[in-house]
Design a protein around this motif. Structure first.
Motif, PDB file in Angstrom:
ATOM      1  N   PHE B 171      -4.163 -13.439   2.043  1.00 15.56           N
ATOM      2  CA  PHE B 171      -5.054 -12.369   2.500  1.00 15.56           C
ATOM      3  C   PHE B 171      -4.233 -11.136   2.878  1.00 15.56           C
ATOM      4  O   PHE B 171      -4.533 -10.009   2.478  1.00 15.56           O
ATOM      5  N   THR B 174      -2.960  -9.388  -0.328  1.00 15.05           N
ATOM      6  CA  THR B 174      -3.877  -8.751  -1.274  1.00 15.05           C
ATOM      7  C   THR B 174      -4.910  -7.844  -0.615  1.00 15.05           C
ATOM      8  O   THR B 174      -5.471  -6.988  -1.279  1.00 15.05           O
ATOM      9  N   CYS B 175      -5.176  -8.029   0.663  1.00 15.69           N
ATOM     10  CA  CYS B 175      -6.295  -7.298   1.255  1.00 15.69           C
ATOM     11  C   CYS B 175      -5.897  -6.301   2.329  1.00 15.69           C
ATOM     12  O   CYS B 175      -6.748  -5.606   2.865  1.00 15.69           O
ATOM     13  N   THR B 176      -4.619  -6.230   2.650  1.00 14.75           N
ATOM     14  CA  THR B 176      -4.244  -5.309   3.723  1.00 14.75           C
ATOM     15  C   THR B 176      -3.260  -4.254   3.214  1.00 14.75           C
ATOM     16  O   THR B 176      -2.570  -4.445   2.212  1.00 14.75           O
ATOM     17  N   VAL B 177      -3.228  -3.132   3.935  1.00 19.82           N
ATOM     18  CA  VAL B 177      -2.285  -2.064   3.612  1.00 19.82           C
ATOM     19  C   VAL B 177      -0.868  -2.598   3.730  1.00 19.82           C
ATOM     20  O   VAL B 177       0.001  -2.283   2.923  1.00 19.82           O
ATOM     21  N   PHE B 178      -0.659  -3.453   4.731  1.00 19.01           N
ATOM     22  CA  PHE B 178       0.663  -4.053   4.927  1.00 19.01           C
ATOM     23  C   PHE B 178       1.152  -4.733   3.645  1.00 19.01           C
ATOM     24  O   PHE B 178       2.253  -4.476   3.165  1.00 19.01           O
ATOM     25  N   ARG B 180       0.032  -4.405   0.582  1.00 18.80           N
ATOM     26  CA  ARG B 180       0.157  -3.438  -0.511  1.00 18.80           C
ATOM     27  C   ARG B 180       1.503  -2.721  -0.439  1.00 18.80           C
ATOM     28  O   ARG B 180       2.196  -2.557  -1.435  1.00 18.80           O
ATOM     29  N   TYR B 181       1.873  -2.313   0.772  1.00 15.57           N
ATOM     30  CA  TYR B 181       3.145  -1.595   0.909  1.00 15.57           C
ATOM     31  C   TYR B 181       4.338  -2.511   0.690  1.00 15.57           C
ATOM     32  O   TYR B 181       5.371  -2.082   0.184  1.00 15.57           O
ATOM     33  N   VAL B 183       4.441  -4.940  -1.507  1.00 12.27           N
ATOM     34  CA  VAL B 183       4.572  -4.992  -2.964  1.00 12.27           C
ATOM     35  C   VAL B 183       5.213  -3.703  -3.478  1.00 12.27           C
ATOM     36  O   VAL B 183       6.116  -3.716  -4.324  1.00 12.27           O
ATOM     37  N   ALA B 184       4.757  -2.566  -2.927  1.00 10.58           N
ATOM     38  CA  ALA B 184       5.272  -1.271  -3.384  1.00 10.58           C
ATOM     39  C   ALA B 184       6.766  -1.145  -3.073  1.00 10.58           C
ATOM     40  O   ALA B 184       7.547  -0.701  -3.914  1.00 10.58           O
TER      41      ALA B 184
END
Lengths: 528, 310
Positions: B171, B174-178, B180-181, B183-184
């Protein structure tokens, strides 16, 4: 072009295409025993042509002969075997190996695979002494030498191999005056031995003093070949800049100019210094598009990075809009929070997440601001934003989940720009926004500039394509050797004036610089 | 949803099928209960490892941190007579501190996490031996409930905790800004910086999360053995990395899935148990397990080449 009967090197119709044609049916003839200068603005195709000759690139069309024999090197090794040596702008030395090992890297003296150190160092010593590098120790690590010394070492390594034709791409950029003198003496010797030399340099005074003949390239096309003694440095600049007319783009430029009626300051830079960038000051108004012109290495990208906080400025201040507090950003995050966005030159290196989707790239900078509630991603809002950006910027893709790396250069660039439209900013810094993208995508980017200007955004655009800047900008700041060499308004500029300003920091006697700085001062005073 | 895991699930199903065919004892309730009660430690560690790998790092210290936290638990409960609920926070805190150290040093000084966590691998193991005086500490029944199957469910609290960690981890990713960043940052840290994002807080947090999960794994480990072993979980970092890699997590960062790593853990566990039931020797087991890992990486390389070309 009067063709020689039997030149040392004859290049006919060399063409190199990527997404765009960077070299278009170019010719070049180099005689034995001559120094042949290759001139052209950034992106004119000089380096591409040299790389083809040196076997680093394979041309799409055209043919070459070397000493009368057909010549089509498959790689650098083949070119070297044929006697063609190249010294490139970027150094190709291995910093962790010694001077001697670098010099003789592909022919290390060895017996049964064991290096014979004595012979290695003796041979290296002889080579160094021959090339005026007697103060360099053969056992020193290359990384411990200065850049100028390394450059000389690279020349020495090239000359130590059998050399019929030597290509030098900006060899003196990193050299001291004394080293330059040594280099010129070496070239003179080489010329007398009957070798041909192709010489690329932005320093026109150097070219005038050194070269026998000059070939000019412009926009990847062959312009002319002249005797060096027939041309003044002004004439060289004229030939390089050429004439231009692109109606459509110019119209957009006029529109941007019309939109820039605002006197409201968006960005004021005062005395910014960082590395090569020295004491740069200028003002950017809302709705204005200002270009930054200059030669490679003049500090254009470095200027943008210092404003943006990607590199921390050593001196100077940045003012934004009506905010009375001066800034000196220490991290891009601070710049973004203050309303500055930067579209970087190298999309692959630091502009985009190539292996991630369009969606992820689009919303990256705006996750906290627009696409999350309490740290949770608002998936639907995110998808919607990505989709509408694809639509409005005409990004050709199969879906917003497509990997950005799979898009064409033009569409990648649109994503790189689009991500900042999604985030929104007051000041946009663009570094080479149209490099390597096709005409249609370029138009789309120009139209985007127009709408940004209408919306009262301020834009600072670095471009090596001077025609582009002349078409779309309200003003052009010219950097030369890291300093502002002139700020030109739309009504009193010309390609010639700008090119002269761009070269002014590199010409030995700088009569131009005085007037250019006067212009700069005048401009800043008029807009307090 | 299940499509992205289809490949891994097929591999798992094939393994189960092969072992069921090969050994009549395999496809039975007992086998699965025993697998479920063996894997919580590795699962918890693998969840943290996945996140660390995604930000482009690696955590080699997991086994030592696991041992240290179980040692802290054991000493507090046995020598100081603390209750379980009192000892757990401190045991997690010790693990979190190790993770924080890993993160701060590698991000703050720009040192590859491979080296920093290699150092922590030694430091935490040494600390474990100091704390326990290099002796196995028998805790006894006070800690056992965590590892024992709940009546009626047949699954232990430790297993449920591990599954919860998988769900929360996925979760987060895939679902949080944390996530996402993370992965980035793992994809291209410089591009993230130029996008105006400070990556340090995210990267450091990931190491702390990995530490805390090692703490929980230490708890699970201690409850299963009823004791704190100073030599516990040596080499578990390699099993965890193997599970992540089988699950398709990239060692270069920027790509990975917690659920896939969990399936990777299951594949390793089924392989181990199944081979043991077939009477394969330990030596042969190692060869086969190693081969499966290499094959998984080859398949993954082919997959990403295929994706790049299409």
């Amino acid at each position: 072009m009067n063709r020689d009967a039997n030149p040392l090197l004859d290049v006919a119709g060399a063409t190199k295409r990527y997404a765009v044609t960077v070299l278009d049916r170019c010719n070049l003839q180099v005689r034995a025993g001559e120094i042949h200068a290759l001139l052209g603005a950034n992106g004119a195709g000089k380096s591409t042509l040299c790389k083809i000759i040196a076997g680093l690139l394979t041309p799409n069309a055209g043919h070459m002969t070397l000493a009368g024999q057909p010549y089509a090197p498959a790689n650098k090794q083949a070119a070297e075997a044929a006697g063609v040596q190249i010294v490139q702008q970027e150094l190709n030395l291995i910093p962790t190996l010694t001077v001697a090992e670098n010099l003789l890297l592909n022919r290390l003296p060895a017996r049964a695979g064991v290096i014979r150190r004595k012979e290695l160092h003796a041979r290296a010593r002889r080579a160094l002494d021959r090339f005026g590098l007697s103060d360099v120790h053969t056992e020193a690590l290359v990384g411990s030498l200065g850049v100028g010394r390394q450059q000389m070492l690279e020349v020495a390594a090239a000359l130590d191999r059998p050399c019929k034709l030597l290509i030098l791409d900006e060899p003196t950029a990193a050299l001291s005056a004394a080293e330059t003198k040594t280099l010129f003496q070496l070239l003179e010797q080489l010329r007398q031995q009957g070798a041909g030399i192709i010489y690329i340099s932005h320093r026109l005074s150097e070219v005038a003093a050194l070269a026998d003949r000059i070939t000019v390239l412009r926009d990847g096309k062959y312009v002319c070949t002249r005797k060096a003694s027939e041309l003044s440095t002004e004439q060289m600049v004229d030939l390089m800049s050429g004439e231009s007319s692109q109606q459509a783009a110019r119209q957009i430029g006029n529109n941007i100019a019309a939109a820039a009626s605002s006197e409201e300051v968006a960005l004021r830079v005062e005395g910014l210094s960082r590395g090569i960038v020295q004491d740069v000051s200028f003002t950017l108004h809302r709705g204005e598009c200002v270009g930054v012109a200059g030669l490679v290495g003049a500090g254009r990208t470095e200027l943008l990075r210092a404003i943006y906080g990607a590199d921390i400025a050593e001196a100077g201040r940045v003012h934004l809009g009506n905010d009375p507090r001066p800034h000196r950003f220490r991290h891009p995050g601070q710049a973004v929070a203050a309303g500055v966005a930067m579209v970087t030159e190298d999309r692959k290196e630091n502009g985009l997440l190539l292996s991630q989707s369009i969606k992820i790239n689009t919303t990256l900078s705006a996750m906290w601001k627009r696409f999350s509630i309490g740290g949770l991603i608002r998936q639907r809002a995110e998808e919607q934003a990505a989709r509408s950006m694809c639509e409005s910027l005409e990004i050709h893709s199969t879906s917003i989940l497509q990997t950005v790396g799979a898009l064409s250069g033009g569409n990648q660039q649109k994503v790189a720009v689009g991500k900042w439209l999604v985030r929104d900013a007051d000041v946009f810094l663009f570094d080479e926004p149209t490099r390597g993208i096709d005409v249609a995508a370029r138009r789309r980017i120009y139209r985007l500039f127009e709408s940004l200007a209408r919306a009262g955004k301020a834009m600072l655009v670095v471009s090596s394509d001077l025609e582009e800047l002349l078409e779309i900008c309200d003003r052009i700041i010219v950097l030369s050797a890291g300093r502002v060499a002139g700020i030109f308004e739309r009504d009193d500029w010309s390609a010639e004036k700008i090119m002269q300003a761009a070269f002014s920091g590199y010409v030995a006697a700088p009569p131009l610089q005085a007037t250019a700085q006067k212009t700069a001062r005048k401009t800043t005073r008029r807009r307090p | 949803m299940l499509v992205q895991y289809a490949g891994l699930l097929i591999v798992l199903a094939v393994l189960v099928g092969v072992f069921s065919y090969g050994s009549e004892h395999f496809f039975q309730k007992n086998t699965f209960v025993s697998i479920a009660n063996q894997i919580p430690d590795l699962t918890l560690v693998a969840v943290g490892m996945t996140l660390v790998l995604i930000v482009g790092g690696i955590d080699l210290s997991v086994g030592s941190v696991l041992a240290l936290s179980s040692a802290v638990l054991g000493v507090l409960m046995v020598q100081y007579g603390w209750p379980l609920w009192g000892a757990i926070p401190l045991c997690l805190l010790a693990a979190a501190a190790c993770g924080l150290f890993n993160g701060m040093v590698s991000i703050g000084f720009g040192i590859p996490s491979f080296i920093v966590t290699l150092g922590m691998l030694e430091i935490a193991r040494g600390a474990t031996k100091v704390v326990t005086d290099s002796q196995l500490i028998y805790i006894g029944s006070a800690v056992e409930p965590i590892g024992e199957p709940l009546p009626g469910v047949l699954l232990s609290p430790a297993f449920l905790l591990a599954v919860a960690a998988v769900i929360v981890g996925q979760f987060l990713l895939t679902c949080t800004v944390f996530g996402r960043y993370c992965v980035a940052i793992g994809t291209n840290a410089e591009a993230v910086r130029m996008s105006g994002i400070r990556s340090a807080p995210y990267s450091i947090s990931v190491f702390v999360i990995s530490g805390v999960l090692c703490g929980l794994a230490g708890l699970a480990h201690a409850s299963r053995l009823s004791s704190a072993d100073p030599n516990a979980a040596i080499g578990i970092e390699l099993s965890a990395i193997a599970a992540c890699v089988i699950g398709g997590t990239s060692l270069m960062g920027g790509r990975g899935s917690v659920v896939s790593s969990f399936i990777g853990v299951l594949i390793i566990a089924v392989l181990q148990t199944g081979l043991a039931q077939l009477g394969v020797s330990d030596a042969q087991k190692q060869i086969i397990t190693g081969s499966v890992i290499v094959i998984a990486v080859i398949v993954d390389a082919l997959r990403s080449r295929w994706v790049n070309e299409h």
